[in-house]
Design a protein around this motif. Structure first.
Motif, PDB file in Angstrom:
ATOM      1  N   UNK A  51      -5.241  10.107  -1.941  1.00 26.34           N
ATOM      2  CA  UNK A  51      -5.602   8.789  -1.430  1.00 26.34           C
ATOM      3  C   UNK A  51      -5.218   7.665  -2.380  1.00 26.34           C
ATOM      4  N   UNK A  52      -4.753   7.992  -3.592  1.00 24.38           N
ATOM      5  CA  UNK A  52      -4.313   6.901  -4.479  1.00 24.38           C
ATOM      6  C   UNK A  52      -2.954   6.416  -4.002  1.00 24.38           C
ATOM      7  N   UNK A  53      -2.609   5.163  -4.374  1.00 23.04           N
ATOM      8  CA  UNK A  53      -1.414   4.514  -3.829  1.00 23.04           C
ATOM      9  C   UNK A  53      -0.150   5.366  -3.961  1.00 23.04           C
ATOM     10  N   UNK A  54       0.087   5.896  -5.167  1.00 25.24           N
ATOM     11  CA  UNK A  54       1.332   6.649  -5.395  1.00 25.24           C
ATOM     12  C   UNK A  54       1.295   7.984  -4.666  1.00 25.24           C
ATOM     13  N   UNK A  55       0.183   8.682  -4.821  1.00 22.98           N
ATOM     14  CA  UNK A  55       0.060   9.999  -4.176  1.00 22.98           C
ATOM     15  C   UNK A  55       0.184   9.903  -2.671  1.00 22.98           C
ATOM     16  N   UNK A  56      -0.434   8.881  -2.101  1.00 21.11           N
ATOM     17  CA  UNK A  56      -0.391   8.693  -0.648  1.00 21.11           C
ATOM     18  C   UNK A  56       1.032   8.403  -0.197  1.00 21.11           C
ATOM     19  N   UNK A  57       1.698   7.508  -0.933  1.00 24.66           N
ATOM     20  CA  UNK A  57       3.073   7.146  -0.573  1.00 24.66           C
ATOM     21  C   UNK A  57       3.971   8.378  -0.594  1.00 24.66           C
ATOM     22  N   UNK A  58       3.750   9.239  -1.584  1.00 27.53           N
ATOM     23  CA  UNK A  58       4.569  10.447  -1.685  1.00 27.53           C
ATOM     24  C   UNK A  58       4.290  11.395  -0.519  1.00 27.53           C
ATOM     25  N   UNK A  59       2.992  11.483  -0.168  1.00 27.06           N
ATOM     26  CA  UNK A  59       2.598  12.395   0.910  1.00 27.06           C
ATOM     27  C   UNK A  59       3.214  11.986   2.254  1.00 27.06           C
ATOM     28  N   UNK A  60       3.148  10.713   2.593  1.00 29.11           N
ATOM     29  CA  UNK A  60       3.682  10.327   3.912  1.00 29.11           C
ATOM     30  C   UNK A  60       5.205  10.211   3.906  1.00 29.11           C
ATOM     31  N   UNK A  61       5.820  10.197   2.726  1.00 30.95           N
ATOM     32  CA  UNK A  61       7.276  10.214   2.653  1.00 30.95           C
ATOM     33  C   UNK A  61       7.891   8.929   3.153  1.00 30.95           C
ATOM     34  N   UNK A  62       9.220   8.912   3.257  1.00 31.19           N
ATOM     35  CA  UNK A  62       9.864   7.655   3.632  1.00 31.19           C
ATOM     36  C   UNK A  62      10.648   7.749   4.930  1.00 31.19           C
ATOM     37  N   UNK A  63      10.327   8.750   5.773  1.00 28.17           N
ATOM     38  CA  UNK A  63      10.962   8.762   7.096  1.00 28.17           C
ATOM     39  C   UNK A  63       9.864   8.809   8.154  1.00 28.17           C
ATOM     40  N   UNK A  64      10.233   8.450   9.370  1.00 23.06           N
ATOM     41  CA  UNK A  64       9.232   8.483  10.446  1.00 23.06           C
ATOM     42  C   UNK A  64       8.783   9.910  10.696  1.00 23.06           C
TER      43      UNK A  64
END
Lengths: 324, 424
Positions: free
Chosen positions: B164-177
């Motif tokens: 749930x932290x900013x970096x961890x979350x961003x990594x989890x959802x990735x950068x594609x739809x």
């Protein structure tokens, strides 16, 4: 008529000592006759002059626009004859809007007139604090439509609305006010009724108070009860008023715009045109799609629909009031 | 001549343009002194200009600014259309939203040419390109942009057992739809909340990443046949309905606004200007945060321009004011007042922007995040004159499936195709 014949006599009678030459009396007499004959028309002419400018001219001009390609910003284009009418009549959106308009109109006007007349009859009886109750029914009319819509959008929200919450308490499934066409029409008609019922009730009340009281007294002596009096005296005596209210609410009902436009956040009558009315369709064509030609065609069709409904209405209300 | 038809609608806005003095010989430029000039400025929503107007009037005593603010962007659009059609009644400076800028680009003669050496290189390239006609005429000065990020409820994500932290979350959802929807499927399996608020909102993000979505620059309408549009439509509706990731709320509806008070959904697409809206709707709710990522690469959603209609009496003074208002220094002031994110790269160096944080979003460094997000935007999709109408039609198609449930994806698409065919 009596004023017409009286007036010159009165002018002469007011100046018994006036001994001006006969010729001048003749002129003033003629002026007096003109005055009497023309003045009434002159007095009402401002309305008709205004109507010609703001009503008749746009009406005819709209017909002219409807036969041309007409962009909102660039203005007049080619003459296309009845092409816009053909397009509009051939497009499902028009018929869906017509269905919605008539449905909302019936759901609002019919109960409105019935409730208003009943309400007026109640207000006409001997109540304590009469003025308070009479002003009370007019209160919703004073509230701005935007405010009404704000309140009702909270009442009729699909998921977190008050009405659905209340229905949930008695175990009724939530109603999909914005998805189901009929439910959305009921919700919109409720807004309209909230606003206009009291207004119409006051019009009926005014007319009721003009009914001679001795009619009721005679009926009372003849042994007629309240209900019988209502149907045999009140309703027939209200005939002109009923026709008036029916016609005005027909015109207003078929032109309904504010309530459906403010019923959701976009004002386009729903994603599936669930509550798109003819006026919203017109607005969409003219202002969203910039196609004034088509919008004008819809405006004319709406005009014809209203005239047709007005005539049917006149016939029906005549019949109702005549049968007594 | 149009007054005859639009008479009723116009009655409210006529008389805005003409001023008191017939100053035929008014000197050029803003600060020339001499005649008193009243400039009208029409905006909508919040541009954050109130204090800037005061400042400008103090610095230029001969200028009086009258500000009219429409309640919604749509109403501002309708009013401007009316004024242009009637050739009267427009304000000296009219704010225009990017989604309907394209409609007005069809009528370049109605607007003053704003191009000038002084403003060269002031804005991001794609921002200027969108307001420049084929023959090089500049219609509008850029004000703000809406670089997109993902806002999320850290508390709901944590409760479901995901980073749930900013970096961890961003990594989890990735950068594609695809990865974003995959994370969503994991999430809804572990939580009662939905993954996002509304399919229509995501659509806005997805379509802003298609280079030529609805119309080609040659003027052909390809919306109904474009495979990219169809693929995005199918993807967002499959995720929303089949996978149950959507909370099925119509964006901007009463239900949508109310839903922020509960635990209805965990993420949403948030352009810079959305932060204030979330904070307002979710007042009292703790746990919102913002991730420096957006599926499918960068994207821009919204943003506005200032235009100067050619019909005005004080075109030169209006241009001078518009130039001043859209300078980086002033845009930063507007950003600090109302959160309108600058479209001027020079502002991205300014500490006032770089160091700004947002307490409601767990003290996230929103300034830096949105600068990164703005730099990630590579292009603005091509928007033709019918963009607004077509996008409305496809939004309706998505709403019918996602919110109303009155049609399935296939039949709703068929309706969309017939809506597009009716444009003409």
């Amino acid at each position: 008529m009596s004023t017409v014949t009286d007036a010159p006599t009165r002018t002469r009678g007011r100046r018994p000592d006036d001994d001006r030459p006969p010729r001048r009396i003749g002129l003033s007499q003629r002026l007096g006759t003109w005055d009497v004959k023309l003045s009434p028309y002159l007095y009402i002419s401002p309305f008709f002059v205004l109507f010609a400018i703001t009503g008749l001219f746009p009406l005819l001009y709209t017909a002219y626009v409807s036969m041309h390609d007409w962009d909102q910003i660039m203005g007049q284009g080619e003459f296309v004859g009845l092409e816009h009418f053909r397009f509009v009549l051939g497009h499902s959106d028009f018929w869906v809007s017509l269905r919605n308009t008539i449905s909302i109109f019936l759901l609002s006007s019919v109960p409105q007139v019935l409730v208003a007349i009943t309400l007026a009859a109640l207000l006409d009886s001997n109540l304590r604090a009469r003025t308070f109750w009479r002003m009370g029914v007019l209160l919703p009319y004073v509230v701005a439509p935007v405010a009404v819509s704000l309140i009702f959008s909270n009442l009729f929200a699909d998921r977190f609305g008050l009405v659905n919450a209340a229905l949930g308490l008695i175990g009724v499934e939530p109603i999909r006010w914005h998805s189901d066409p009929l439910a959305s029409h009921v919700a919109i008609a409720t807004m309209v009724n909230f606003r206009w019922t009291g207004y119409n009730a006051l019009i009926f009340l005014a007319a009721m108070q003009a009914i001679p009281r001795d009619l009721y007294e005679s009926a009372w002596i003849d042994g007629a009860g309240r209900v019988r009096q209502f149907f045999s005296i009140t309703v027939p005596m209200l005939r002109p008023t009923i026709i008036f209210v029916a016609i005005t609410s027909t015109i207003g009902g078929l032109q309904i715009f504010d309530e459906p436009r403010l019923f959701d956040q976009y004002g386009r009558g729903g994603a599936g045109s669930q509550w798109k009315t003819l006026t919203i369709y017109l607005y969409e064509l003219g202002w969203t799609q910039s196609n004034f030609g088509r919008a004008s065609a819809v405006a004319w069709l709406l005009f014809l629909v209203i005239v047709a409904f007005g005539l049917v209405n006149l016939a029906v209300t005549r019949r109702i009031a005549d049968t007594r | 001549m149009l007054i005859g038809v639009a008479g009723l609608a116009l009655a409210g806005c006529a008389g805005g343009g003409d001023d008191d003095a017939p100053d035929g010989q008014a000197g050029g430029g803003g600060g020339g002194g001499g005649d008193q000039v009243t400039l009208t400025v029409a905006t909508f929503n919040e541009f954050g200009y109130e204090e800037l107007f005061e400042q400008y009037m103090t610095e230029n005593p001969n200028i009086t600014i009258e500000h009219t603010k429409a309640d919604t962007a749509d109403n501002a659009r309708d009013a401007l259309r009316n004024s242009l059609g009637a050739n009267a009644g427009a304000a000296d400076i009219e704010a225009v939203e990017v989604d309907w800028l394209v409609e007005f680009m069809q009528y370049p003669d109605k607007f003053a040419d704003l191009s000038s050496p002084e403003v060269e290189g002031r804005w991001l390239d794609w921002k200027v390109d969108a307001a420049t006609t084929d023959d090089g005429k500049l219609i509008g000065y850029g004000t703000d942009i809406g670089p997109e990020a993902i806002c999320y409820r850290a508390d709901l994500v944590e409760a479901a057992g995901f980073p749930s932290d900013r970096e961890g979350f961003a990594e989890w959802i990735g950068d594609s739809w695809d990865s974003y929807f995959a994370a969503g499927r994991e999430f809804v399996a572990a939580s009662d909340a939905a993954w996002y608020d509304s399919a229509g909102a995501l659509w806005q993000g997805m379509t802003n990443q298609i280079e030529v979505p609805y119309e080609t620059p040659e003027g052909e309408i390809v919306a109904a046949t474009n495979p990219e549009v169809r693929a995005a439509y199918d993807a967002v509706l499959k995720a929303s309905v089949e996978d149950g990731l959507s909370a099925h709320l119509g964006q901007w509806s009463t239900d949508w606004a109310q839903s922020f008070q509960g635990d209805e959904f965990a993420t949403m697409l948030c352009p810079g200007w959305m932060l204030g809206i979330i904070e307002g709707n979710a007042a009292g709710v703790e746990g919102w945060d913002i991730a420096n990522v957006v599926p499918g690469g960068g994207g821009n959603w919204g943003g506005s321009y200032l235009t100067v209609p050619a019909q005005g009496d004080h075109v030169e003074e209006a241009i001078a004011l518009a130039q001043w208002l859209t300078a980086p220094e002033q845009q930063i002031q507007a950003f600090l007042a109302k959160g309108t994110f600058p479209s001027q790269p020079a502002a991205y160096e300014d500490p006032a922007l770089v160091d700004s944080t947002n307490a409601f979003f767990n003290d996230a460094p929103t300034g830096q995040i949105f600068i990164d997000r703005a730099n990630a935007v590579e292009f603005q999709p091509y928007k033709g004159p019918n963009y607004f109408v077509i996008n409305t039609a496809i939004q309706d198609a998505i709403t019918r499936v996602d919110v109303d449930g009155s049609a399935d994806a296939e039949s709703s698409w068929a309706q969309f195709v017939s809506d597009v065919e009716a444009i003409g």
